[in-house]
Write an enzyme that holds these catalytic residues in place. Structure first.
Site, PDB file in Angstrom:
ATOM      1  N   CYS A  97       8.508 -45.068  39.871  1.00  0.00           N
ATOM      2  CA  CYS A  97       9.793 -44.356  39.822  1.00  0.00           C
ATOM      3  C   CYS A  97      10.873 -45.057  39.001  1.00  0.00           C
ATOM      4  O   CYS A  97      11.998 -44.568  38.943  1.00  0.00           O
ATOM      5  CB  CYS A  97      10.300 -44.099  41.230  1.00  0.00           C
ATOM      6  SG  CYS A  97      10.809 -45.607  42.097  1.00  0.00           S
TER       7      CYS A  97
ATOM      8  N   CYS B  45       8.443 -49.972  47.665  1.00  0.00           N
ATOM      9  CA  CYS B  45       9.613 -49.454  46.965  1.00  0.00           C
ATOM     10  C   CYS B  45      10.352 -48.505  47.905  1.00  0.00           C
ATOM     11  O   CYS B  45       9.742 -47.603  48.492  1.00  0.00           O
ATOM     12  CB  CYS B  45       9.179 -48.720  45.698  1.00  0.00           C
ATOM     13  SG  CYS B  45      10.541 -47.929  44.816  1.00  0.00           S
TER      14      CYS B  45
ATOM     15  N   CYS C 256      -0.378 -68.638  42.662  1.00  0.00           N
ATOM     16  CA  CYS C 256      -1.238 -67.732  43.437  1.00  0.00           C
ATOM     17  C   CYS C 256      -1.968 -66.702  42.576  1.00  0.00           C
ATOM     18  O   CYS C 256      -2.888 -66.054  43.052  1.00  0.00           O
ATOM     19  CB  CYS C 256      -0.433 -67.040  44.534  1.00  0.00           C
ATOM     20  SG  CYS C 256       0.762 -65.836  43.936  1.00  0.00           S
TER      21      CYS C 256
ATOM     22  N   HIS D  57       3.377 -49.111  47.299  1.00  0.00           N
ATOM     23  CA  HIS D  57       2.996 -50.453  47.750  1.00  0.00           C
ATOM     24  C   HIS D  57       3.196 -51.399  46.577  1.00  0.00           C
ATOM     25  O   HIS D  57       2.696 -51.163  45.479  1.00  0.00           O
ATOM     26  CB  HIS D  57       1.532 -50.462  48.195  1.00  0.00           C
ATOM     27  CG  HIS D  57       0.988 -51.838  48.436  1.00  0.00           C
ATOM     28  ND1 HIS D  57       1.326 -52.571  49.545  1.00  0.00           N
ATOM     29  CD2 HIS D  57       0.154 -52.606  47.703  1.00  0.00           C
ATOM     30  CE1 HIS D  57       0.698 -53.754  49.485  1.00  0.00           C
ATOM     31  NE2 HIS D  57      -0.009 -53.786  48.369  1.00  0.00           N
TER      32      HIS D  57
ATOM     33  N   HIS E 172       3.464 -58.283  48.967  1.00  0.00           N
ATOM     34  CA  HIS E 172       3.856 -58.889  50.238  1.00  0.00           C
ATOM     35  C   HIS E 172       4.935 -59.934  50.003  1.00  0.00           C
ATOM     36  O   HIS E 172       5.092 -60.430  48.884  1.00  0.00           O
ATOM     37  CB  HIS E 172       2.643 -59.537  50.920  1.00  0.00           C
ATOM     38  CG  HIS E 172       1.629 -58.542  51.357  1.00  0.00           C
ATOM     39  ND1 HIS E 172       0.649 -58.065  50.504  1.00  0.00           N
ATOM     40  CD2 HIS E 172       1.453 -57.908  52.539  1.00  0.00           C
ATOM     41  CE1 HIS E 172      -0.094 -57.176  51.166  1.00  0.00           C
ATOM     42  NE2 HIS E 172       0.377 -57.065  52.399  1.00  0.00           N
TER      43      HIS E 172
ATOM     44  N   ARG F 228       8.890 -65.841  48.885  1.00  0.00           N
ATOM     45  CA  ARG F 228       7.970 -65.603  47.763  1.00  0.00           C
ATOM     46  C   ARG F 228       7.537 -64.146  47.834  1.00  0.00           C
ATOM     47  O   ARG F 228       6.698 -63.767  48.639  1.00  0.00           O
ATOM     48  CB  ARG F 228       6.746 -66.515  47.832  1.00  0.00           C
ATOM     49  CG  ARG F 228       5.698 -66.179  46.765  1.00  0.00           C
ATOM     50  CD  ARG F 228       4.562 -67.190  46.726  1.00  0.00           C
ATOM     51  NE  ARG F 228       3.921 -67.391  48.008  1.00  0.00           N
ATOM     52  CZ  ARG F 228       2.759 -66.819  48.388  1.00  0.00           C
ATOM     53  NH1 ARG F 228       2.113 -66.016  47.569  1.00  0.00           N
ATOM     54  NH2 ARG F 228       2.256 -67.081  49.572  1.00  0.00           N
TER      55      ARG F 228
ATOM     56  N   ASP G 289       7.454 -68.927  52.023  1.00  0.00           N
ATOM     57  CA  ASP G 289       7.102 -70.224  51.429  1.00  0.00           C
ATOM     58  C   ASP G 289       7.554 -70.353  49.976  1.00  0.00           C
ATOM     59  O   ASP G 289       6.952 -71.056  49.186  1.00  0.00           O
ATOM     60  CB  ASP G 289       5.593 -70.460  51.532  1.00  0.00           C
ATOM     61  CG  ASP G 289       4.770 -69.408  50.805  1.00  0.00           C
ATOM     62  OD1 ASP G 289       5.350 -68.484  50.182  1.00  0.00           O
ATOM     63  OD2 ASP G 289       3.533 -69.486  50.853  1.00  0.00           O
TER      64      ASP G 289
ATOM     65  N   CYS H 119       9.752 -50.578  39.296  1.00  0.00           N
ATOM     66  CA  CYS H 119       8.644 -49.884  39.962  1.00  0.00           C
ATOM     67  C   CYS H 119       7.926 -49.006  38.937  1.00  0.00           C
ATOM     68  O   CYS H 119       8.556 -48.230  38.221  1.00  0.00           O
ATOM     69  CB  CYS H 119       9.170 -49.041  41.114  1.00  0.00           C
ATOM     70  SG  CYS H 119       7.894 -48.062  41.936  1.00  0.00           S
TER      71      CYS H 119
ATOM     72  N   CYS I 219      10.250 -44.623  46.351  1.00  0.00           N
ATOM     73  CA  CYS I 219       9.056 -43.765  46.256  1.00  0.00           C
ATOM     74  C   CYS I 219       7.925 -44.195  47.189  1.00  0.00           C
ATOM     75  O   CYS I 219       6.858 -43.599  47.157  1.00  0.00           O
ATOM     76  CB  CYS I 219       8.554 -43.719  44.820  1.00  0.00           C
ATOM     77  SG  CYS I 219       7.843 -45.283  44.256  1.00  0.00           S
TER      78      CYS I 219
ATOM     79  N   CYS J 146       5.382 -61.665  46.455  1.00  0.00           N
ATOM     80  CA  CYS J 146       4.123 -61.723  45.720  1.00  0.00           C
ATOM     81  C   CYS J 146       3.748 -60.286  45.351  1.00  0.00           C
ATOM     82  O   CYS J 146       3.377 -59.495  46.220  1.00  0.00           O
ATOM     83  CB  CYS J 146       3.079 -62.383  46.609  1.00  0.00           C
ATOM     84  SG  CYS J 146       1.518 -62.681  45.803  1.00  0.00           S
TER      85      CYS J 146
END
Length: 149
Positions: free
Chosen positions: A61, A107, A76, A113, A116, A128, A120, A58, A110, A130
């Site tokens: 943190c 995470c 992707c 974001h 997702h 997955r 699949d 991350c 902390c 992503c």
């Protein structure tokens, strides 16, 4: 004492900082992605095509998130993994933004974001994860964290 109790007692308290503190620590791109739930454009962020051996932590943190041996080319444009280094390192939330229902990952330490997770991915998990490259730092040759007993 159960494993769950041991894990809970050893867990660190959540990392909390003010917006100003996060802005001072992170680049504008990292702040947008991790603290404002942004998404970098595909094929533009760091690590989407990284093939080096190591660990992805991350960016906010330094919590270990994913290992390079679970990374795969999903096509992707974002770094994709089929398994987290520790299931407790991330938490999942329902995301209904942009007219879709997705599973957001954050995470656990902390609340950054990260991206997702989708059903699949390849075996053995079929998942997955992503990730936004700006949500992570790459530790070249990094090893998985030691398992707590």
């Amino acid at each position: 004492m159960s494993d769950e109790t041991t894990r809970h007692e050893k867990a660190s308290p959540p990392i909390r900082k003010t917006t100003a503190e996060w802005m001072e620590q992170l680049t504008p791109e990292q702040f947008y992605v991790t603290r404002q739930s942004g998404t970098e454009r595909p094929f533009t962020g760091p690590y989407w095509d990284n093939k080096l051996i190591g660990r992805y932590d991350c960016v906010c943190c330094e919590t270990p998130l994913f290992m390079s041996d679970t990374k795969f080319d999903s096509g992707c444009g974002w770094p994709s993994f089929f398994e987290a280094v520790d299931p407790n390192a991330i938490r999942e939330l329902e995301d209904q933004s942009h007219g879709m229902i997705r599973t957001e990952i954050r995470c656990s330490s902390c609340d950054a974001h990260l991206g997702h997770v989708f059903p699949d991915g390849p075996p053995p998990t079929g998942l997955r994860y992503c990730l936004n490259g700006h949500a992570m730092n790459f530790v070249h040759g990094g090893r998985p964290p030691a398992k707590s007993e």
